[in-house]
Design a protein around this motif. Sequence first.
Motif, PDB file in Angstrom:
ATOM      1  N   ALA A  11       0.828  -1.208   0.000  1.00 10.30           N
ATOM      2  CA  ALA A  11       0.000   0.000   0.000  1.00 10.30           C
ATOM      3  C   ALA A  11       0.863   1.258   0.000  1.00 10.30           C
ATOM      4  O   ALA A  11       0.570   2.212  -0.725  1.00 10.30           O
ATOM      5  N   SER A  12       1.928   1.270   0.775  1.00  9.72           N
ATOM      6  CA  SER A  12       2.818   2.445   0.815  1.00  9.72           C
ATOM      7  C   SER A  12       3.540   2.656  -0.502  1.00  9.72           C
ATOM      8  O   SER A  12       3.655   3.786  -0.985  1.00  9.72           O
ATOM      9  N   LEU A  14       2.617   1.596  -3.554  1.00 11.17           N
ATOM     10  CA  LEU A  14       1.659   2.040  -4.569  1.00 11.17           C
ATOM     11  C   LEU A  14       1.265   3.498  -4.363  1.00 11.17           C
ATOM     12  O   LEU A  14       1.138   4.255  -5.325  1.00 11.17           O
ATOM     13  N   PHE A  15       1.051   3.893  -3.113  1.00 12.27           N
ATOM     14  CA  PHE A  15       0.680   5.270  -2.827  1.00 12.27           C
ATOM     15  C   PHE A  15       1.776   6.235  -3.279  1.00 12.27           C
ATOM     16  O   PHE A  15       1.498   7.273  -3.868  1.00 12.27           O
ATOM     17  N   LEU A  18       2.095   6.061  -7.320  1.00 12.44           N
ATOM     18  CA  LEU A  18       0.903   6.463  -8.067  1.00 12.44           C
ATOM     19  C   LEU A  18       0.407   7.859  -7.706  1.00 12.44           C
ATOM     20  O   LEU A  18      -0.690   8.236  -8.100  1.00 12.44           O
ATOM     21  N   SER A  19       1.201   8.629  -6.996  1.00 13.17           N
ATOM     22  CA  SER A  19       0.827  10.018  -6.731  1.00 13.17           C
ATOM     23  C   SER A  19       0.812  10.776  -8.048  1.00 13.17           C
ATOM     24  O   SER A  19       1.792  10.735  -8.798  1.00 13.17           O
ATOM     25  N   HIS A  48      -6.102   8.308 -10.616  1.00 10.94           N
ATOM     26  CA  HIS A  48      -5.031   7.641  -9.884  1.00 10.94           C
ATOM     27  C   HIS A  48      -5.573   6.918  -8.641  1.00 10.94           C
ATOM     28  O   HIS A  48      -5.051   5.861  -8.276  1.00 10.94           O
ATOM     29  N   THR A  49      -6.602   7.460  -8.017  1.00 14.46           N
ATOM     30  CA  THR A  49      -7.241   6.792  -6.885  1.00 14.46           C
ATOM     31  C   THR A  49      -7.889   5.487  -7.326  1.00 14.46           C
ATOM     32  O   THR A  49      -7.772   4.456  -6.645  1.00 14.46           O
ATOM     33  N   TYR A  52      -5.088   2.990  -8.040  1.00 17.01           N
ATOM     34  CA  TYR A  52      -4.531   2.551  -6.760  1.00 17.01           C
ATOM     35  C   TYR A  52      -5.423   1.488  -6.121  1.00 17.01           C
ATOM     36  O   TYR A  52      -4.940   0.434  -5.690  1.00 17.01           O
ATOM     37  N   LEU A  55      -5.316  -1.848  -8.168  1.00 12.98           N
ATOM     38  CA  LEU A  55      -4.057  -2.572  -7.987  1.00 12.98           C
ATOM     39  C   LEU A  55      -3.941  -3.148  -6.573  1.00 12.98           C
ATOM     40  O   LEU A  55      -3.435  -4.259  -6.394  1.00 12.98           O
ATOM     41  N   LEU A  56      -4.402  -2.406  -5.589  1.00 10.84           N
ATOM     42  CA  LEU A  56      -4.360  -2.898  -4.212  1.00 10.84           C
ATOM     43  C   LEU A  56      -5.250  -4.128  -4.045  1.00 10.84           C
ATOM     44  O   LEU A  56      -4.840  -5.123  -3.432  1.00 10.84           O
TER      45      LEU A  56
END
Length: 70
Positions: A11-12, A14-15, A18-19, A48-49, A52, A55-56
């Motif tokens: 999660a970190s 990807l975050f 993907l910003s 992007h959200t 994210y 993908l998560l």
Amino acid sequence: MMKDWAAPIIASALFAFLSPGLLFQIPGKSRPVNFLNMKTSMAAILLHTLIYALLLILLLVIFNFHLYLY
């Protein structure tokens, strides 16, 4: 006792990657895709959200990744 660290690491990462505007921005301001422009728009934030979240879900729920550390 072993703990599963896959979820927070994935999660970190990807975050961070993907910003919008960091590596790429979809949709861009003047083109469909802009790279490394460090600017963003509301449409790019929403797209992007969505990427994210998909993908998560793909990595954690469907592929069921685990990383156990002590």
